[in-house]
Scaffold this motif. Structure first.
Motif: not given
Length: 385
Positions: A256-257, A259, A261-263, A265, A293
């Protein structure tokens, strides 16, 4: 004449956990990245140093998230002075308990959980509190201790930290769900690998029970059976019982920290791994969390990966995460769980003492990733060679 493939739009994320006793997460990631760059020079690579709470917990905070590294002198498990690091950003502090009470701080003949203490963990917390920290993220793992956190608690009481703990907030990061005492507790499950004999295990479990009973009388509540109380030789219990700590999956907290998913995707491929992968990997260990994830993301890539066992589209919700490990058992279960492939980096029948050498492990990671990319490039016909 062979030419290296050019995939200017390709992105690969590497998030390999440490190979305990051999490679750090950062070292394993770098080995894989070097192999990729040697094959595909213009590929975009993101290296994420990761940990589920054990050794290497501080690395992503310092190297990826930009937290400050702070040094202090504390006591190791045998009460000897040792240099320890923690990380800070504003009022937040990240602490890796292995910096003070880690198994790697002791030689094999020094391991004795009957005498090993968590005093140094308390000293790190005191140092951080005195320098303005009030919110703590504690990585639990890799401890040489089984004192139920008694050493840490004694320091925190002496310095008055427990008395003002209502102003402090603690989150413990661990994938351990064991209670403090009993056949599934800290002593019975974890102390043998820290040097405990069967008789020592009995004594340690008895000590933990007595400490929990005494603490329950003093505080009016008993969290010795809470999931995670048995983490790090009972440090999980001490954090929850005395500091009202909340327990969270270390892998999820860190991803989470970072990020994740953002990285990830828009990544074409994700490589994760650990020293030994088996069915226990599927019980919330870091590579499994990375895979789940990643597979829950919506992918637009259409690159096809093929293995002798199966083939799938990276663009689907499964089949984009590759697992590498120094040893792999229960491979079919790993594939059914969602890993596209599970690759053992070591040749069959490799002597463990040789396979554990850093230079050998790095070379084997690179050769395994190179072989993977050869197969990958041959099954990506829409890219121009």
């Amino acid at each position: 004449m062979h030419r290296k493939p050019h995939f200017p739009d390709m992105k690969i994320v590497i998030a390999i956990d440490s190979f305990k006793g051999c490679l750090t997460s950062a070292e394993a990631n770098h080995a894989a990245a070097e192999a990729i760059r040697s094959c595909i020079p213009d590929v975009q690579i993101v290296e994420l140093p990761v940990s589920d709470g054990g050794e290497g917990w501080l690395t992503p905070f310092i190297e990826r998230l930009g937290w400050n590294s702070v040094e202090c002198i504390v006591h190791d498990p045998l009460n000897r002075p040792v240099r320890a690091l923690y990380a800070t950003k504003g009022h937040r502090a990240a602490i890796e308990i292995a910096q003070a009470c880690g198994l790697t701080l002791l030689s094999p003949d020094e391991r004795n959980p009957l005498v090993a203490t968590t005093r140094g963990v308390g000293e790190i917390i005191v140092h951080a509190v005195e320098h303005g920290s009030s919110e703590f993220i504690i990585g639990l793992g890799g401890s040489a201790t089984s004192d139920a956190g008694r050493g840490m608690v004694s320091v925190l009481r002496e310095k008055g930290v427990i008395g003002k703990s209502s102003h402090l907030h603690f989150t413990i990061a661990t994938d351990v769900r064991n209670p403090l005492c009993g056949p599934h507790g800290a002593a019975h499950v974890f102390a043998p690998q820290k040097g405990a004999t069967p008789e020592m295990v009995r004594q340690l479990d008895q000590r933990a029970q007595e400490f929990a009973q005494e603490s329950a009388r003093q505080l009016g509540h008993d969290l010795s059976n809470a999931p995670g109380a048995g983490a790090a030789g009972g440090l999980g219990y001490a954090f929850m019982q005395f500091l009202s700590a909340k327990s969270q999956s270390g892998a999820d907290l860190l991803l989470d920290m970072l990020q994740f998913e953002s990285i990830s995707r828009d990544a074409d491929l994700i490589i994760t791994g650990e020293g030994h992968a088996d069915r226990q990997t599927l019980m919330g260990k870091l590579p499994f969390v990375v895979m789940k994830r990643a597979n829950n993301l919506h992918f637009s890539s259409e690159i096809t990966l093929s293995t002798p066992q199966k083939s799938s589209q990276v663009g689907r919700k499964e089949g984009r995460t590759i697992l590498i490990a120094g040893r792999i058992d229960d491979r079919d279960q790993l594939l059914r769980a969602g890993f596209h492939d599970a690759i053992c980096i070591n040749p069959p029948h490799s002597p463990s003492d040789i396979a554990m050498r850093k230079e050998v492990a790095i070379n084997n990671i690179q050769e395994s990733v190179h072989a993977l990319l050869i197969r990958f490039s041959l099954t990506a016909p829409h890219h121009q060679m």
